[in-house]
Motif scaffolding. Sequence first.
Motif, PDB file in Angstrom:
ATOM      1  N   ASP A   1      64.572  16.535  15.544  1.00 35.38           N
ATOM      2  CA  ASP A   1      64.428  16.538  16.694  1.00 35.38           C
ATOM      3  C   ASP A   1      65.512  15.631  17.261  1.00 35.38           C
ATOM      4  OD1 ASP A   1      61.775  17.876  17.019  1.00 35.38           O
ATOM      5  OD2 ASP A   1      60.936  15.832  16.744  1.00 35.38           O
ATOM      6  N   LEU A   2      65.652  14.373  16.716  1.00 38.74           N
ATOM      7  CA  LEU A   2      67.098  13.718  16.996  1.00 38.74           C
ATOM      8  C   LEU A   2      68.429  14.613  16.911  1.00 38.74           C
ATOM      9  CD1 LEU A   2      65.940  10.238  15.826  1.00 38.74           C
ATOM     10  CD2 LEU A   2      65.602  11.261  18.154  1.00 38.74           C
ATOM     11  N   SER A   3      68.469  15.220  15.824  1.00 41.93           N
ATOM     12  CA  SER A   3      69.675  16.063  15.566  1.00 41.93           C
ATOM     13  C   SER A   3      70.027  17.102  16.614  1.00 41.93           C
ATOM     14  CB  SER A   3      69.422  16.683  13.995  1.00 41.93           C
ATOM     15  OG  SER A   3      70.607  17.490  13.899  1.00 41.93           O
ATOM     16  N   ARG A   4      68.857  17.766  16.982  1.00 45.98           N
ATOM     17  CA  ARG A   4      68.971  18.674  18.001  1.00 45.98           C
ATOM     18  C   ARG A   4      69.293  18.226  19.239  1.00 45.98           C
ATOM     19  NH1 ARG A   4      64.014  21.091  15.337  1.00 45.98           N
ATOM     20  NH2 ARG A   4      63.013  20.500  17.018  1.00 45.98           N
ATOM     21  N   ARG A   5      68.676  16.946  19.691  1.00 47.07           N
ATOM     22  CA  ARG A   5      69.033  16.654  20.950  1.00 47.07           C
ATOM     23  C   ARG A   5      70.428  16.096  21.211  1.00 47.07           C
ATOM     24  NH1 ARG A   5      66.218  14.139  25.283  1.00 47.07           N
ATOM     25  NH2 ARG A   5      64.600  15.550  24.745  1.00 47.07           N
TER      26      ARG A   5
ATOM     27  N   ARG B   1      54.830   0.718  24.279  1.00 44.02           N
ATOM     28  CA  ARG B   1      53.928   1.990  23.635  1.00 44.02           C
ATOM     29  C   ARG B   1      53.679   1.844  22.388  1.00 44.02           C
ATOM     30  NH1 ARG B   1      56.849   6.767  26.802  1.00 44.02           N
ATOM     31  NH2 ARG B   1      56.170   6.136  29.063  1.00 44.02           N
ATOM     32  N   VAL B   2      54.413   0.701  21.585  1.00 46.99           N
ATOM     33  CA  VAL B   2      54.106   0.797  20.163  1.00 46.99           C
ATOM     34  C   VAL B   2      52.718   0.429  19.990  1.00 46.99           C
ATOM     35  CG1 VAL B   2      56.506   0.097  19.615  1.00 46.99           C
ATOM     36  CG2 VAL B   2      54.882  -1.768  20.054  1.00 46.99           C
ATOM     37  N   ARG B   3      52.047   0.854  18.626  1.00 46.03           N
ATOM     38  CA  ARG B   3      50.553   0.433  18.675  1.00 46.03           C
ATOM     39  C   ARG B   3      50.278  -0.046  17.279  1.00 46.03           C
ATOM     40  NH1 ARG B   3      50.622   0.712  22.980  1.00 46.03           N
ATOM     41  NH2 ARG B   3      49.729   2.123  24.615  1.00 46.03           N
ATOM     42  N   GLY B   4      51.441  -0.264  16.364  1.00 50.43           N
ATOM     43  CA  GLY B   4      50.944  -1.335  15.236  1.00 50.43           C
ATOM     44  C   GLY B   4      50.928  -0.347  14.185  1.00 50.43           C
ATOM     45  N   ASN B   5      51.206   0.812  14.272  1.00 46.71           N
ATOM     46  CA  ASN B   5      51.242   1.903  13.086  1.00 46.71           C
ATOM     47  C   ASN B   5      52.218   1.668  11.975  1.00 46.71           C
ATOM     48  OD1 ASN B   5      48.988   2.817  14.440  1.00 46.71           O
ATOM     49  ND2 ASN B   5      50.302   4.352  15.456  1.00 46.71           N
TER      50      ASN B   5
ATOM     51  N   ASN C   1      60.365   7.944  23.799  1.00 46.20           N
ATOM     52  CA  ASN C   1      59.661   7.828  24.760  1.00 46.20           C
ATOM     53  C   ASN C   1      59.035   9.198  25.360  1.00 46.20           C
ATOM     54  OD1 ASN C   1      59.631   5.178  25.233  1.00 46.20           O
ATOM     55  ND2 ASN C   1      61.604   5.196  26.262  1.00 46.20           N
ATOM     56  N   GLU C   2      59.714  10.235  25.373  1.00 51.94           N
ATOM     57  CA  GLU C   2      59.351  11.537  25.586  1.00 51.94           C
ATOM     58  C   GLU C   2      58.048  12.061  24.698  1.00 51.94           C
ATOM     59  OE1 GLU C   2      63.262  13.233  27.557  1.00 51.94           O
ATOM     60  OE2 GLU C   2      62.839  14.088  25.958  1.00 51.94           O
ATOM     61  N   ARG C   3      58.637  11.838  23.357  1.00 51.27           N
ATOM     62  CA  ARG C   3      57.675  12.709  22.403  1.00 51.27           C
ATOM     63  C   ARG C   3      56.583  11.756  21.678  1.00 51.27           C
ATOM     64  NH1 ARG C   3      59.260  17.684  20.491  1.00 51.27           N
ATOM     65  NH2 ARG C   3      58.438  17.348  18.530  1.00 51.27           N
ATOM     66  N   GLY C   4      57.103  10.436  21.707  1.00 50.80           N
ATOM     67  CA  GLY C   4      56.125   9.586  20.860  1.00 50.80           C
ATOM     68  C   GLY C   4      56.838   9.100  19.658  1.00 50.80           C
TER      69      GLY C   4
ATOM     70  N   VAL D   1      65.067  -8.044  33.124  1.00 57.57           N
ATOM     71  CA  VAL D   1      65.514  -7.490  31.840  1.00 57.57           C
ATOM     72  C   VAL D   1      64.616  -6.018  31.794  1.00 57.57           C
ATOM     73  CG1 VAL D   1      64.548  -7.754  29.681  1.00 57.57           C
ATOM     74  CG2 VAL D   1      65.110  -9.781  30.795  1.00 57.57           C
ATOM     75  N   LEU D   2      63.426  -5.906  32.418  1.00 55.42           N
ATOM     76  CA  LEU D   2      62.693  -4.619  32.488  1.00 55.42           C
ATOM     77  C   LEU D   2      63.451  -3.591  33.338  1.00 55.42           C
ATOM     78  CD1 LEU D   2      59.115  -3.666  33.065  1.00 55.42           C
ATOM     79  CD2 LEU D   2      60.780  -2.557  34.491  1.00 55.42           C
ATOM     80  N   VAL D   3      64.122  -3.794  34.312  1.00 53.94           N
ATOM     81  CA  VAL D   3      65.244  -2.967  35.034  1.00 53.94           C
ATOM     82  C   VAL D   3      66.311  -2.632  34.321  1.00 53.94           C
ATOM     83  CG1 VAL D   3      66.519  -2.580  37.311  1.00 53.94           C
ATOM     84  CG2 VAL D   3      64.333  -3.524  37.386  1.00 53.94           C
ATOM     85  N   ASP D   4      66.877  -3.694  33.623  1.00 53.12           N
ATOM     86  CA  ASP D   4      68.188  -3.147  33.000  1.00 53.12           C
ATOM     87  C   ASP D   4      68.060  -2.679  31.534  1.00 53.12           C
ATOM     88  OD1 ASP D   4      69.574  -4.786  34.929  1.00 53.12           O
ATOM     89  OD2 ASP D   4      69.470  -6.622  33.844  1.00 53.12           O
ATOM     90  N   ARG D   5      66.844  -2.886  31.360  1.00 49.13           N
ATOM     91  CA  ARG D   5      66.676  -2.306  29.618  1.00 49.13           C
ATOM     92  C   ARG D   5      65.300  -1.155  29.727  1.00 49.13           C
ATOM     93  NH1 ARG D   5      68.157  -7.387  25.651  1.00 49.13           N
ATOM     94  NH2 ARG D   5      69.737  -8.302  27.291  1.00 49.13           N
ATOM     95  N   LEU D   6      65.116  -0.619  30.868  1.00 47.39           N
ATOM     96  CA  LEU D   6      63.816   0.092  31.410  1.00 47.39           C
ATOM     97  C   LEU D   6      63.269   0.593  29.883  1.00 47.39           C
ATOM     98  CD1 LEU D   6      61.512   0.833  33.034  1.00 47.39           C
ATOM     99  CD2 LEU D   6      62.956   2.401  34.249  1.00 47.39           C
ATOM    100  N   PRO D   7      64.255   1.792  29.527  1.00 47.54           N
ATOM    101  CA  PRO D   7      63.897   2.428  28.428  1.00 47.54           C
ATOM    102  C   PRO D   7      63.500   1.871  27.061  1.00 47.54           C
ATOM    103  CG  PRO D   7      65.827   3.392  29.077  1.00 47.54           C
ATOM    104  CD  PRO D   7      65.536   2.040  29.792  1.00 47.54           C
ATOM    105  N   PHE D   8      64.060   0.675  26.799  1.00 43.45           N
ATOM    106  CA  PHE D   8      63.610  -0.002  25.598  1.00 43.45           C
ATOM    107  C   PHE D   8      62.237  -0.789  25.833  1.00 43.45           C
ATOM    108  CE2 PHE D   8      68.264   0.495  25.837  1.00 43.45           C
ATOM    109  CZ  PHE D   8      68.369   1.000  24.651  1.00 43.45           C
ATOM    110  N   VAL D   9      62.089  -1.474  26.999  1.00 40.06           N
ATOM    111  CA  VAL D   9      60.988  -1.986  27.227  1.00 40.06           C
ATOM    112  C   VAL D   9      59.713  -1.148  27.410  1.00 40.06           C
ATOM    113  CG1 VAL D   9      59.766  -3.439  29.179  1.00 40.06           C
ATOM    114  CG2 VAL D   9      61.932  -3.940  28.693  1.00 40.06           C
TER     115      VAL D   9
END
Length: 206
Positions: free
Chosen positions: A41-45, A116-120, A30-33, A103-111
């Motif tokens: 990036d994930l390893s460092r975080r 934000r997905v664009r079909g790539n 969500n932060e970086r796309g 659902v949105l409140v409980d799973r906010l980062p996932f929703v």
Amino acid sequence: MTIGRVTTPRRGRPGYDLESLLAVAVTVFNERGYEATTMEDLSRRLGITKSAIYHHVTGKDELLRLAVDRALDGLFEAATEAAAMPGPAIDRLEHLVRRSVHVLVDRLPFVTLLLRVRGNTEIERRALAHRRRFDQMVGALVRQAEEEGDVRPDVDPAIAARMLFGLVNSLTEWYRPRGGVDADELADTLCVLAFQGLRRDPPAPR
């Protein structure tokens, strides 16, 4: 609702389970796309090696699949619950909107990530297909409510469905769990704003 192939989560190393890894990965996506995020990036975080991540998942594509599934599962559970309810379609539609807010409140980062997905990638395209299916289910409820005489006749069902969930989805842009507003209050406010304009006025008494 699981999209893509099903994989069995691998047994994690002590201190790192799949759930905590997924939570961090979604935050970074969500932060970086998603596309801009690398395994490095994930390893460092996470503060672990890439090989430790691969001990849990096959790569970032599997993390994306797991994340969007979390959001989609919640939305389709809400839709299934609403469809099984007795009573008028307008009441089932309002129930679906309320449950979707939860659902949105409980799973906010996932929703947020799902929206934000664009079909790539194949996973993103399948997620978008499931989102369209959900939209169709909402539209069908609006049409049924209109046929039952509970929706204003000058409201287009497809537009109403998009606007309803445009309102719900907009919460991802500003809602923060620490703001002092809970899911019930959000759902109450949204439904008052939406359904007082959507419902047909009852006939005047004779």
